[in-house]
Design a protein around this motif. Sequence first.
Motif, mmCIF file in Angstrom:
data_model
loop_
_atom_site.group_PDB
_atom_site.id
_atom_site.type_symbol
_atom_site.label_atom_id
_atom_site.label_comp_id
_atom_site.label_asym_id
_atom_site.label_seq_id
_atom_site.Cartn_x
_atom_site.Cartn_y
_atom_site.Cartn_z
ATOM 1 N N ASN A 1 -26.501 -0.552 1.283
ATOM 2 C CA ASN A 1 -25.688 -1.646 0.727
ATOM 3 C C ASN A 1 -25.930 -2.967 1.439
ATOM 4 O OD1 ASN A 1 -24.666 0.505 -0.686
ATOM 5 N ND2 ASN A 1 -22.560 0.293 0.027
ATOM 6 N N GLU A 2 -25.938 -2.922 2.773
ATOM 7 C CA GLU A 2 -25.996 -4.159 3.545
ATOM 8 C C GLU A 2 -27.423 -4.693 3.698
ATOM 9 O OE1 GLU A 2 -23.858 -3.883 7.234
ATOM 10 O OE2 GLU A 2 -22.302 -2.601 6.360
ATOM 11 N N THR B 1 -29.257 -6.665 0.131
ATOM 12 C CA THR B 1 -29.295 -8.071 0.552
ATOM 13 C C THR B 1 -30.720 -8.601 0.571
ATOM 14 O OG1 THR B 1 -27.316 -7.782 1.922
ATOM 15 C CG2 THR B 1 -28.721 -9.695 2.401
ATOM 16 N N TYR B 2 -31.643 -7.787 1.092
ATOM 17 C CA TYR B 2 -33.033 -8.230 1.273
ATOM 18 C C TYR B 2 -33.999 -7.503 0.326
ATOM 19 C CZ TYR B 2 -30.935 -9.986 5.572
ATOM 20 O OH TYR B 2 -30.128 -10.635 6.471
ATOM 21 N N THR B 3 -33.576 -7.300 -0.887
ATOM 22 C CA THR B 3 -34.370 -6.545 -1.857
ATOM 23 C C THR B 3 -35.828 -6.995 -1.909
ATOM 24 O OG1 THR B 3 -32.401 -6.249 -3.215
ATOM 25 C CG2 THR B 3 -34.528 -5.831 -4.271
ATOM 26 N N ASP C 1 -36.541 -5.478 4.073
ATOM 27 C CA ASP C 1 -36.022 -4.386 3.258
ATOM 28 C C ASP C 1 -36.753 -3.103 3.625
ATOM 29 O OD1 ASP C 1 -35.054 -2.666 1.363
ATOM 30 O OD2 ASP C 1 -35.957 -3.678 -0.361
ATOM 31 N N ASN C 2 -36.092 -2.263 4.415
ATOM 32 C CA ASN C 2 -36.735 -1.034 4.867
ATOM 33 C C ASN C 2 -36.925 -0.017 3.748
ATOM 34 O OD1 ASN C 2 -36.937 -1.946 7.507
ATOM 35 N ND2 ASN C 2 -34.947 -1.117 8.101
ATOM 36 N N GLU D 1 -42.394 -12.431 0.527
ATOM 37 C CA GLU D 1 -42.602 -12.683 1.951
ATOM 38 C C GLU D 1 -41.260 -13.048 2.588
ATOM 39 O OE1 GLU D 1 -45.254 -12.285 3.639
ATOM 40 O OE2 GLU D 1 -46.733 -11.982 2.042
ATOM 41 N N ARG D 2 -41.142 -12.768 3.892
ATOM 42 C CA ARG D 2 -39.885 -12.998 4.590
ATOM 43 C C ARG D 2 -39.443 -14.468 4.518
ATOM 44 N NH1 ARG D 2 -38.825 -10.684 10.599
ATOM 45 N NH2 ARG D 2 -39.881 -8.954 9.566
ATOM 46 N N ARG D 3 -40.416 -15.377 4.589
ATOM 47 C CA ARG D 3 -40.053 -16.793 4.599
ATOM 48 C C ARG D 3 -39.528 -17.274 3.247
ATOM 49 N NH1 ARG D 3 -46.006 -19.702 4.971
ATOM 50 N NH2 ARG D 3 -46.954 -18.664 3.160
#
Length: 372
Positions: free
Chosen positions: A124-125, A129-131, A137-138, A261-263
């Motif tokens: 959930n967190e 959040t970081y889909t 996103d692990n 990408e993360r940025r």
Amino acid sequence: MTAIDPTAHLTAEQIEELGRELDAIRDEVIAGRGEKDAAYIRKVISAQRKLELVSRGVLLFSIFPPAWLIGTAGLSVAKIMDNMEIGHNILHGQWDWMRDPKIHSTTWEWDHVSPSEQWKHSHNELHHTYTNVIGKDNDLGYGIMRVDEDQKWHPFHLGQPLWNFLNACFFEYGIAAYDLELGKNLHKRRRKNPEFRARAKAVGRKIRKQVLKDYVIHPLLSGPSFLPTLAATFTANLVRNIWSHSVIMCGHFPEGVQVFERRSIKGETRGQWYLRQMMGSANISGSKAMHFMTGNLSHQIEHHLFPDLPSNRYAEVAVKVRALFEKYELEYVTGPLPKQVFSAWRKVFRLSLPNKKPKVKTPDGEQELVAA
């Protein structure tokens, strides 16, 4: 495969307007929640418990092949229902508005080796959040697979079709290891971390509880049917694991789904977050029965947009969401289950090889979105 950012034609104003329209859809569903929705989840929970009880009762006579087949099939369906339409969605807080302590994300524990509290944090967190953000996103490859050509290739990746198959067969254990971030915590110093040790002990307790229930108590209750019941329970868990893994793969990994990408999320607005969920998910088309058995995660796009809305509302929401895709000229990635499974596995094999493609940037050069 595309070498062009599929959202490049949208202006900043259009993206924020898209966000407002999606907010309006969410607000409408929230305002309309009521007894009909509450009755739905209570009915599903009741049906699942009855099915599991009857199936385990039939397995008491699993020494006889017809009883084994019927009991195994029923238990497989019951376990899928528990994980997909019930557990996953309750733990998302979809039914917290009912204020029923028996059906609440803070009290529910599911038939799964991963403790609900740990799963809620990682899923959930972090994931929602970081889909599909590489490095954030692990869930993206679960740390064992290469998910984009721009990721550095290593000979280890040649085995990722095998790793993915094994992960499918023992998916609940893979999820538990992922929740623990086991890969990075295997280092001796990290293993001594009190927080990690506490979480690892919680997983150990949950595994022992599940193994005792499934592979000791119920088989022993079957008496002379001990071994057939043991085999039936293992088979039901295997079916549940492969099914849930397939649904997750189809929702996140087929061709046409984007990774980021993360940025790209630096300074991300509400509208941009919505857009990332839209482009980073895929749906599965099919019958009402198929949607139910996926926990309505066949509406993965809608679930990622509105993870806390009741799952029984996703079908009606999907009509409105798809209209917005058409309005803003975006690709709504969907297809029948066999097509999506084939697409996802084809990508698994393709990315196990050392190929490379150019990176894609938006015109302003600030966001980088890569077609996966």
